[in-house]
Design an enzyme around this catalytic site. Structure first.
Site, PDB file in Angstrom:
ATOM      1  N   ASP A  45       1.196  -4.960  -2.375  1.00 31.74           N
ATOM      2  CA  ASP A  45       2.411  -4.339  -1.849  1.00 31.74           C
ATOM      3  C   ASP A  45       2.100  -3.452  -0.653  1.00 31.74           C
ATOM      4  O   ASP A  45       2.893  -3.362   0.278  1.00 31.74           O
ATOM      5  CB  ASP A  45       3.112  -3.530  -2.945  1.00 31.74           C
ATOM      6  CG  ASP A  45       3.696  -4.443  -3.997  1.00 31.74           C
ATOM      7  OD1 ASP A  45       4.243  -5.494  -3.626  1.00 31.74           O
ATOM      8  OD2 ASP A  45       3.589  -4.112  -5.186  1.00 31.74           O
ATOM      9  N   GLY A  46       0.951  -2.794  -0.692  1.00 24.92           N
ATOM     10  CA  GLY A  46       0.531  -1.950   0.432  1.00 24.92           C
ATOM     11  C   GLY A  46       0.475  -2.769   1.724  1.00 24.92           C
ATOM     12  O   GLY A  46       0.930  -2.319   2.777  1.00 24.92           O
ATOM     13  N   GLU A 123      10.753   3.817  -0.290  1.00 25.86           N
ATOM     14  CA  GLU A 123      11.351   5.142  -0.472  1.00 25.86           C
ATOM     15  C   GLU A 123      10.884   6.146   0.565  1.00 25.86           C
ATOM     16  O   GLU A 123       9.942   5.912   1.310  1.00 25.86           O
ATOM     17  CB  GLU A 123      11.001   5.711  -1.861  1.00 25.86           C
ATOM     18  CG  GLU A 123       9.600   6.260  -2.048  1.00 25.86           C
ATOM     19  CD  GLU A 123       8.541   5.207  -2.272  1.00 25.86           C
ATOM     20  OE1 GLU A 123       7.717   5.032  -1.339  1.00 25.86           O
ATOM     21  OE2 GLU A 123       8.519   4.565  -3.312  1.00 25.86           O
TER      22      GLU A 123
HETATM   23  P1  NAP Z   1      -0.722   2.285  -3.964  1.00 24.37           P
HETATM   24  O1  NAP Z   1      -1.256   3.591  -4.384  1.00 24.37           O
HETATM   25  O2  NAP Z   1      -1.593   1.077  -4.003  1.00 24.37           O
HETATM   26  O3  NAP Z   1       0.645   1.966  -4.776  1.00 24.37           O
HETATM   27  C1  NAP Z   1       0.805   2.282  -6.097  1.00 24.37           C
HETATM   28  C2  NAP Z   1       1.241   1.046  -6.871  1.00 24.37           C
HETATM   29  O4  NAP Z   1       2.618   0.772  -6.585  1.00 24.37           O
HETATM   30  C3  NAP Z   1       0.470  -0.227  -6.529  1.00 24.37           C
HETATM   31  O5  NAP Z   1       0.150  -0.884  -7.732  1.00 24.37           O
HETATM   32  C4  NAP Z   1       1.457  -1.007  -5.690  1.00 24.37           C
HETATM   33  O6  NAP Z   1       1.234  -2.404  -5.756  1.00 24.37           O
HETATM   34  C5  NAP Z   1       2.744  -0.624  -6.364  1.00 24.37           C
HETATM   35  N1  NAP Z   1       4.000  -0.816  -5.619  1.00 24.37           N
HETATM   36  C6  NAP Z   1       4.265  -0.647  -4.299  1.00 24.37           C
HETATM   37  N2  NAP Z   1       5.539  -0.927  -4.036  1.00 24.37           N
HETATM   38  C7  NAP Z   1       6.108  -1.299  -5.198  1.00 24.37           C
HETATM   39  C8  NAP Z   1       7.404  -1.715  -5.565  1.00 24.37           C
HETATM   40  N3  NAP Z   1       8.403  -1.793  -4.679  1.00 24.37           N
HETATM   41  N4  NAP Z   1       7.632  -2.038  -6.861  1.00 24.37           N
HETATM   42  C9  NAP Z   1       6.661  -1.951  -7.773  1.00 24.37           C
HETATM   43  N5  NAP Z   1       5.414  -1.550  -7.492  1.00 24.37           N
HETATM   44  C10 NAP Z   1       5.146  -1.230  -6.216  1.00 24.37           C
HETATM   45  O7  NAP Z   1      -0.078   2.463  -2.511  1.00 24.37           O
HETATM   46  P2  NAP Z   1       0.589   1.334  -1.616  1.00 24.37           P
HETATM   47  O8  NAP Z   1       0.150  -0.011  -2.046  1.00 24.37           O
HETATM   48  O9  NAP Z   1       0.390   1.761  -0.216  1.00 24.37           O
HETATM   49  O10 NAP Z   1       2.136   1.447  -1.971  1.00 24.37           O
HETATM   50  C11 NAP Z   1       2.889   2.549  -1.632  1.00 24.37           C
HETATM   51  C12 NAP Z   1       3.931   2.706  -2.686  1.00 24.37           C
HETATM   52  O11 NAP Z   1       3.332   3.098  -3.900  1.00 24.37           O
HETATM   53  C13 NAP Z   1       4.949   3.791  -2.402  1.00 24.37           C
HETATM   54  O12 NAP Z   1       5.955   3.338  -1.538  1.00 24.37           O
HETATM   55  C14 NAP Z   1       5.433   4.126  -3.813  1.00 24.37           C
HETATM   56  O13 NAP Z   1       6.573   3.336  -4.189  1.00 24.37           O
HETATM   57  C15 NAP Z   1       4.287   3.724  -4.708  1.00 24.37           C
HETATM   58  N6  NAP Z   1       3.737   4.931  -5.337  1.00 24.37           N
HETATM   59  C16 NAP Z   1       3.929   5.094  -6.659  1.00 24.37           C
HETATM   60  C17 NAP Z   1       3.490   6.248  -7.303  1.00 24.37           C
HETATM   61  C18 NAP Z   1       3.720   6.404  -8.757  1.00 24.37           C
HETATM   62  O14 NAP Z   1       4.171   5.440  -9.388  1.00 24.37           O
HETATM   63  N7  NAP Z   1       3.450   7.568  -9.308  1.00 24.37           N
HETATM   64  C19 NAP Z   1       2.840   7.241  -6.570  1.00 24.37           C
HETATM   65  C20 NAP Z   1       2.657   7.042  -5.209  1.00 24.37           C
HETATM   66  C21 NAP Z   1       3.116   5.872  -4.603  1.00 24.37           C
HETATM   67  P3  NAP Z   1      -0.097  -3.120  -5.127  1.00 24.37           P
HETATM   68  O15 NAP Z   1      -1.137  -2.863  -6.123  1.00 24.37           O
HETATM   69  O16 NAP Z   1       0.267  -4.561  -5.022  1.00 24.37           O
HETATM   70  O17 NAP Z   1      -0.359  -2.458  -3.800  1.00 24.37           O
HETATM   71 MN    MN Z   2      -1.646  -0.796  -2.938  1.00 27.89          MN
END
Ligand code: NAP
Ligand code: MN
Length: 267
Positions: A45-46, A123
């Protein structure tokens, strides 16, 4: 048709990238970094978020598709072993387009200087490294509440399974044109009071956050975060722009949610 591939950069993703590139150019498709009709993300997703932001200025003409080599890959429909099938689909079929809503964020500075406008696929989140944030939350020009706590998150329907989900927000189907406001650890006592529940705002409704205490804020738009000082207001609403996904086969949103969060893939 012109295409571009954005790879996560690891060995496996780069290999898949060169295979797709080689075959598609063999089918007379043109590799064009500047003006692609189709952007193929190879990674998680990143990587997809990265690809989206790189071509965010071309949303009306560029469609996106994801090949999944990352961890979760919520946005990626295709698995590495299906790459040959995907190549043939891209080469032969005019693809269907599925559109999802986006979030518009406008950050206005105190000084009356130039505002920053962003589009988010997942978001926007607002936090601070200095204690808690205090915001006046305004909905459609009316004061709604004064929020004090760790921060706030405003997500899109397709981003509702990301950070929003960890904040106990609802999962919203992307056919609903809405954004969702969720709290991060609000302080609730005799002095401070917030609604406590996630709020879902429909199209044309606007939410404005006005900092009550001058702080430096960490404002995150999808995968990148920046520090802002002298923030006057942060305005959020459903954007008029939408992301266009190239679809070659159906993959219903609820199946994607189930496969990502509930059940192991039983293939
Ligand atoms: P990351 O730290 O790798 O992301 C955290 C996880 O969220 C990864 O497993 C990523 O999938 C997954 N993810 C991203 N977008 C998603 C979506 N729309 N639906 C379900 N899961 C999703 O960072 P990143 O890959 O750069 O992604 C950034 C996103 O991570 C942010 O936009 C935010 O939505 C999410 N995030 C979540 C948390 C939390 O849940 N506490 C905290 C910070 C950020 P992949 O493994 O395929 O990359
Ligand atoms: Mn990621």
């Amino acid at each position: 048709m012109k295409f571009k591939i954005v790879s996560k950069g690891d060995h496996r993703s780069n290999k898949i990238k060169s295979t797709i590139k080689e075959y598609l150019t063999g089918f007379d498709l043109i590799y064009d970094k500047k003006e692609p009709d189709l952007v193929i993300s190879v990674g998680g997703d990143g990587t997809f978020l990265e690809a989206f932001h790189r071509y965010v200025h071309r949303l009306d003409t560029t469609a996106f598709i994801g090949v999944h080599t990352g961890h979760l890959g919520f946005y990626a429909d295709w698995l590495p072993h299906e790459v040959e099938k995907l190549i043939i689909e891209i080469a032969k079929t005019p693809f269907q387009i599925v559109e999802y809503p986006l979030l518009e964020v406008i950050i206005r500075p105190d000084s009356g200087g130039k505002a920053d406008r962003f589009l988010a696929l997942n978001e926007a989140m607002i936090k601070t490294a200095e204690g808690s944030v205090v915001f006046d939350v305004e909905i459609n020009g009316e004061h709604f509440e004064t929020f004090r706590g760790d921060g706030l998150c405003v997500s899109t329907p397709s981003g509702s399974t990301g950070y929003n989900k960890a904040l106990s927000g609802a999962i919203l189907h992307p056919s609903i044109d809405a954004v969702q406001l969720t709290e991060m650890a609000s302080i609730n006592n005799r002095v401070f009071r917030t609604i406590g529940s996630p709020l879902i705002l429909p199209k044309h409704h606007t939410c404005v956050l006005r900092p009550m205490v001058d702080r430096s804020f960490l404002i995150g738009i999808d995968h990148f975060t920046e520090t802002y000082t002298n923030v006057k207001s942060i305005q959020c609403r459903v954007a008029k722009e939408r992301i266009r996904f190239a679809r070659f086969r159906p993959f219903p949103f609820w199946n994607r949610v189930r496969d990502s969060f509930v059940a192991e893939d039983d293939i």
